[in-house]
Design an enzyme around this catalytic site. Structure first.
Site, mmCIF file in Angstrom:
data_model
loop_
_atom_site.group_PDB
_atom_site.id
_atom_site.type_symbol
_atom_site.label_atom_id
_atom_site.label_comp_id
_atom_site.label_asym_id
_atom_site.label_seq_id
_atom_site.Cartn_x
_atom_site.Cartn_y
_atom_site.Cartn_z
ATOM 1 N N SER A 17 -4.586 31.672 26.515
ATOM 2 C CA SER A 17 -6.042 31.598 26.486
ATOM 3 C C SER A 17 -6.658 32.984 26.697
ATOM 4 O O SER A 17 -7.584 33.385 25.989
ATOM 5 C CB SER A 17 -6.514 30.631 27.579
ATOM 6 O OG SER A 17 -7.886 30.766 27.791
ATOM 7 N N ARG A 42 -12.714 35.662 32.761
ATOM 8 C CA ARG A 42 -12.510 34.393 33.462
ATOM 9 C C ARG A 42 -13.685 33.426 33.250
ATOM 10 O O ARG A 42 -13.496 32.214 33.163
ATOM 11 C CB ARG A 42 -12.286 34.665 34.954
ATOM 12 C CG ARG A 42 -11.737 33.473 35.667
ATOM 13 C CD ARG A 42 -10.998 33.873 36.934
ATOM 14 N NE ARG A 42 -10.550 32.675 37.611
ATOM 15 C CZ ARG A 42 -9.439 32.588 38.316
ATOM 16 N NH1 ARG A 42 -8.641 33.628 38.450
ATOM 17 N NH2 ARG A 42 -9.104 31.458 38.912
ATOM 18 N N HIS A 45 -13.173 32.045 29.869
ATOM 19 C CA HIS A 45 -12.063 31.086 29.956
ATOM 20 C C HIS A 45 -12.544 29.735 30.477
ATOM 21 O O HIS A 45 -12.152 28.685 29.973
ATOM 22 C CB HIS A 45 -10.984 31.652 30.890
ATOM 23 C CG HIS A 45 -9.846 30.719 31.166
ATOM 24 N ND1 HIS A 45 -8.742 30.610 30.360
ATOM 25 C CD2 HIS A 45 -9.643 29.825 32.168
ATOM 26 C CE1 HIS A 45 -7.920 29.703 30.846
ATOM 27 N NE2 HIS A 45 -8.435 29.210 31.955
#
Lengths: 208, 208
Positions: A17, A42, A45
């Site tokens: 990812s 992040r 994500h």
């Protein structure tokens, strides 16, 4: 383990990812330092929304001041319990006062939101640490007021409330102060963004 | 109170936000029934992302079957604790097994994610109710397998995991089954979407 993964399968998914995300947003984050890059990656994500690479704004002093506070295991205060639930790897305390009896009383007496009342309560309790707001613009305004009056020892603010009413203005106001902060421009934001941001820093410390 | 607001100020913000959202997405949701409209509006409210009006897909039997289960106060099982934390107004049990010792053991022994192991554990414990997945595609696959084998009594699934790896496929697979379900197309999804969806239905019951 990386990104909160606790099994080999979860770890592999997280790594793949990240590669996809880096490719999607590399131009938007090229001027950020490694800590800041990790925060933005992040966030993308946790939302699968690359637009956040354009919306996240991190003040110059945010990473340094936040890491200092986290290293000292100072308290993390969250506006809602959903945010608290997402911060699972921190060695210090993670607090949310939204259901506290005293907070509910302060909110009623002052006709303010419970999120704002949480900040007044934290001030009474000599809070020292980082504030993480994923939901309530009123929590940001209350924090800014208390900091201005030297009534609370907040080292940095993750300020990413979500919503079409008031959220964008509250974040813009915060970003104009010299309080170390991270915000998302516009109405978008919320719990996963708040959690991704603080967890990125907590993780950074564990990897040192 | 409306949208989880607990003060007049919070209530006013929620009402104004809904008006803005209705105006933004009215064309996308015009063919939905009132329950379904509320689900989509609440998702857009919690993310400030109108794109969700195009991404949310609700199976025909989802609202009816879910309301039946909720009226009976059957258990809501969530994949992660963040989702559980967001479901604050339900009269039945809300469970998350991700930190359960037995689940951690099942995950290690079978080399599967803890989210998938949670479903195996729920099956052993004779779970009956609604599954709400905001994070883990592996939880959806495990649930679909168990339902196919008549090994778990899941009445409906809120299946909105987020991510660039595996999430979209898992949701598409779920939406092709005859399990009552709601999904988001593509990589986007996550905790706020999962929570908004189930809270919309819980709220509907309280307003009757």
């Amino acid at each position: 383990m990386f990104m909160g993964a606790s099994t080999k399968q979860g770890y592999d998914i997280a790594i793949k990812s990240r590669e996809i995300i880096r490719d999607l947003i590399k131009d938007d984050i090229k001027d950020l330092n490694p800590y800041e890059k990790d925060i933005v990656e992040r966030i993308v994500h946790s939302t699968a929304d690359p637009e956040y690479a354009k919306l996240v704004k991190i003040s110059n002093n945010f990473v340094t001041e936040s890491l200092k506070s986290l290293k000292n295991n100072e308290t993390i205060l969250t506006d809602i319990n959903m945010v608290k639930s997402g911060i699972t790897q921190y060695d210090g305390e993670v607090e949310c006062f939204i259901k506290n009896e005293e907070v509910i009383k302060i909110a009623k007496e002052n006709k303010i939101t419970r999120a704002a009342a949480s900040l007044l309560y934290a001030s009474q309790e000599n809070f020292e640490g980082i504030l993480v707001v994923g939901n309530a613009p009123t929590a940001l305004y209350a924090a800014m007021d208390l900091i201005k009056g030297n009534k609370i020892n907040i080292k940095s603010i993750v300020g990413v409330p979500v919503g079409f009413v008031g959220a964008a203005d509250s974040k813009e106001s915060l970003h104009e102060t010299d309080i170390p902060n991270v915000i998302t421009e516009g109405p978008k934001g919320g719990t996963p963004i708040a959690v991704a941001c603080i967890n990125s820093l907590i993780q950074s410390l564990k990897e040192v």
